[in-house]
Enzyme design. Structure first.
Site, PDB file in Angstrom:
ATOM      1  N   PRO A  25     -52.130 -25.777 -11.590  1.00 21.64           N
ATOM      2  CA  PRO A  25     -50.973 -24.915 -11.876  1.00 21.64           C
ATOM      3  C   PRO A  25     -50.280 -25.292 -13.182  1.00 21.64           C
ATOM      4  O   PRO A  25     -49.470 -24.519 -13.696  1.00 21.64           O
ATOM      5  CB  PRO A  25     -50.047 -25.132 -10.672  1.00 21.64           C
ATOM      6  CG  PRO A  25     -50.625 -26.231  -9.875  1.00 21.64           C
ATOM      7  CD  PRO A  25     -52.017 -26.468 -10.303  1.00 21.64           C
ATOM      8  N   ASP A  31     -61.961  -0.990 -17.727  1.00 16.38           N
ATOM      9  CA  ASP A  31     -61.029  -1.832 -16.970  1.00 16.38           C
ATOM     10  C   ASP A  31     -59.579  -1.615 -17.351  1.00 16.38           C
ATOM     11  O   ASP A  31     -59.267  -1.366 -18.502  1.00 16.38           O
ATOM     12  CB  ASP A  31     -61.296  -3.325 -17.240  1.00 16.38           C
ATOM     13  CG  ASP A  31     -62.584  -3.793 -16.634  1.00 16.38           C
ATOM     14  OD1 ASP A  31     -63.179  -3.029 -15.864  1.00 16.38           O
ATOM     15  OD2 ASP A  31     -62.968  -4.931 -16.934  1.00 16.38           O
ATOM     16  N   ARG A  77     -68.383 -10.979 -14.432  1.00 16.01           N
ATOM     17  CA  ARG A  77     -68.537  -9.532 -14.591  1.00 16.01           C
ATOM     18  C   ARG A  77     -68.575  -9.102 -16.052  1.00 16.01           C
ATOM     19  O   ARG A  77     -68.923  -7.974 -16.355  1.00 16.01           O
ATOM     20  CB  ARG A  77     -67.492  -8.771 -13.790  1.00 16.01           C
ATOM     21  CG  ARG A  77     -66.070  -9.050 -14.180  1.00 16.01           C
ATOM     22  CD  ARG A  77     -65.100  -8.434 -13.173  1.00 16.01           C
ATOM     23  NE  ARG A  77     -65.071  -6.982 -13.213  1.00 16.01           N
ATOM     24  CZ  ARG A  77     -64.603  -6.266 -14.234  1.00 16.01           C
ATOM     25  NH1 ARG A  77     -64.134  -6.869 -15.296  1.00 16.01           N
ATOM     26  NH2 ARG A  77     -64.622  -4.956 -14.191  1.00 16.01           N
ATOM     27  N   GLU A  98     -52.267 -34.486  -5.014  1.00 15.01           N
ATOM     28  CA  GLU A  98     -51.286 -34.499  -6.105  1.00 15.01           C
ATOM     29  C   GLU A  98     -51.961 -34.390  -7.472  1.00 15.01           C
ATOM     30  O   GLU A  98     -51.348 -34.660  -8.494  1.00 15.01           O
ATOM     31  CB  GLU A  98     -50.435 -35.780  -6.045  1.00 15.01           C
ATOM     32  CG  GLU A  98     -49.715 -35.998  -4.734  1.00 15.01           C
ATOM     33  CD  GLU A  98     -48.892 -34.798  -4.287  1.00 15.01           C
ATOM     34  OE1 GLU A  98     -48.093 -34.300  -5.096  1.00 15.01           O
ATOM     35  OE2 GLU A  98     -49.063 -34.360  -3.126  1.00 15.01           O
TER      36      GLU A  98
HETATM   37 CL1  6GU Z   1     -55.637 -23.530 -10.896  1.00 14.02          CL
HETATM   38  N1  6GU Z   1     -54.538 -24.701  -8.806  1.00 14.02           N
HETATM   39  C1  6GU Z   1     -53.600 -24.787  -7.844  1.00 14.02           C
HETATM   40  N2  6GU Z   1     -53.653 -25.816  -6.977  1.00 14.02           N
HETATM   41  N3  6GU Z   1     -52.619 -23.911  -7.713  1.00 14.02           N
HETATM   42  C2  6GU Z   1     -52.599 -22.896  -8.578  1.00 14.02           C
HETATM   43  C3  6GU Z   1     -53.532 -22.740  -9.607  1.00 14.02           C
HETATM   44  C4  6GU Z   1     -54.504 -23.671  -9.689  1.00 14.02           C
HETATM   45  N4  6GU Z   1     -53.228 -21.635 -10.309  1.00 14.02           N
HETATM   46  C5  6GU Z   1     -52.149 -21.130  -9.735  1.00 14.02           C
HETATM   47  N5  6GU Z   1     -51.762 -21.890  -8.711  1.00 14.02           N
END
Ligand code: 6GU
Length: 244
Positions: free
Chosen positions: A88, A168, A153, A115
């Site tokens: 994230p 798209d 794709r 973590e």
């Molecule tokens: Cl790549 N990993 C995690 N654990 N949560 C996420 C993410 C990735 N992308 C958005 N939320």
């Protein structure tokens, strides 16, 4: 196009790529997806892959050595492989980035859990960090699947000739126009008559107008970077007037 997924949960990837378009892409040899269990690269008796964080705090951190060995093994086969850590904290994935990634021949996708990974993994082995949006998943596995689907794709030949990536949403930075198929009347709800008219010019105009309307109402942020003709701008003026 090759994908090597480094994960603690390879079984999560069993079914998503066994259906539909991606399955055919694999069958045709256009894409190749391997899962690599990071646990197989732990060298101690109990195959430990995580440990408590130095300095204290909650949860577990994925250890550097097993991940290092797994990535080094793939890179020994193919030094050109590009390594992505799904987290994230990465840069948000968008269609532009997907397109750039589709020009590479080999991606290594590291899926984080707990973590996250020891910071030295990121410093020493990761070329790029990617997130799929501003929300938290339990691990990078689902994000890796999303990335593989979106990139695959765009690999030439994966989409049949009847489905083109050029139609798209986001290809020209507009959302798509509404689609209908039989019946023409469903419980009194009719298909717009222009679509039954056979007038291709009128149909094209209607579709462009609807794509513009939809984008204006749902994703106005996209309009500033969309490629718009003078006619498009005029249509948008009318739409804006009606929605004032
Ligand atoms: Cl790549 N990993 C995690 N654990 N949560 C996420 C993410 C990735 N992308 C958005 N939320």
């Amino acid at each position: 196009m090759k994908f090597d997924i480094l994960t603690l949960f390879p079984k999560m990837f069993f079914s998503p790529f066994e259906e539909s378009i991606l399955a055919r892409g694999i069958e045709k040899g256009l894409i190749e997806i391997r899962t690599i269990n990071i646990r197989n690269f732990a060298q101690d008796k109990h195959q430990v892959v995580d440990d408590t964080p130095y300095g204290g705090g909650q949860g577990m951190v994925m250890k550097v050595e097993p991940i290092a060995r797994a990535i080094e093994q793939v890179r020994a086969e193919d030094p050109s492989a590009w390594t992505i850590y799904l987290t994230p904290e990465g840069k948000p994935l968008n269609q532009e980035r997907v397109k750039e990634l589709s020009s590479r021949s080999h991606l290594i996708l590291l899926c984080g859990r707990y973590e996250g990974v020891d910071e030295r993994v990121r410093e020493l082995f990761i070329d790029e960090e990617i997130s799929i949006g501003d929300y938290v998943l339990t691990g990078g596995e689902l994000a890796a699947m999303v990335l593989i689907d979106a990139v695959s794709r765009l690999v030439p030949g994966v989409l049949g000739s009847d489905r083109s990536a050029e139609n798209d949403s986001f290809y020209d930075d507009l959302l798509e126009y509404p689609q209908y198929t039989r019946p023409a009347n469903f419980r009194g709800y009719e298909v717009p008559s222009v679509l039954l008219s056979g007038n291709h010019q009128a149909i094209s105009l209607w579709r462009r107008r609807e794509a513009l309307r939809r984008t204006y109402l749902r994703r106005p942020d996209l309009l500033s970077k969309a490629t718009l003709s003078e006619e498009d701008k005029q249509i948008l003026e009318e739409i804006a007037k009606k929605n004032r």
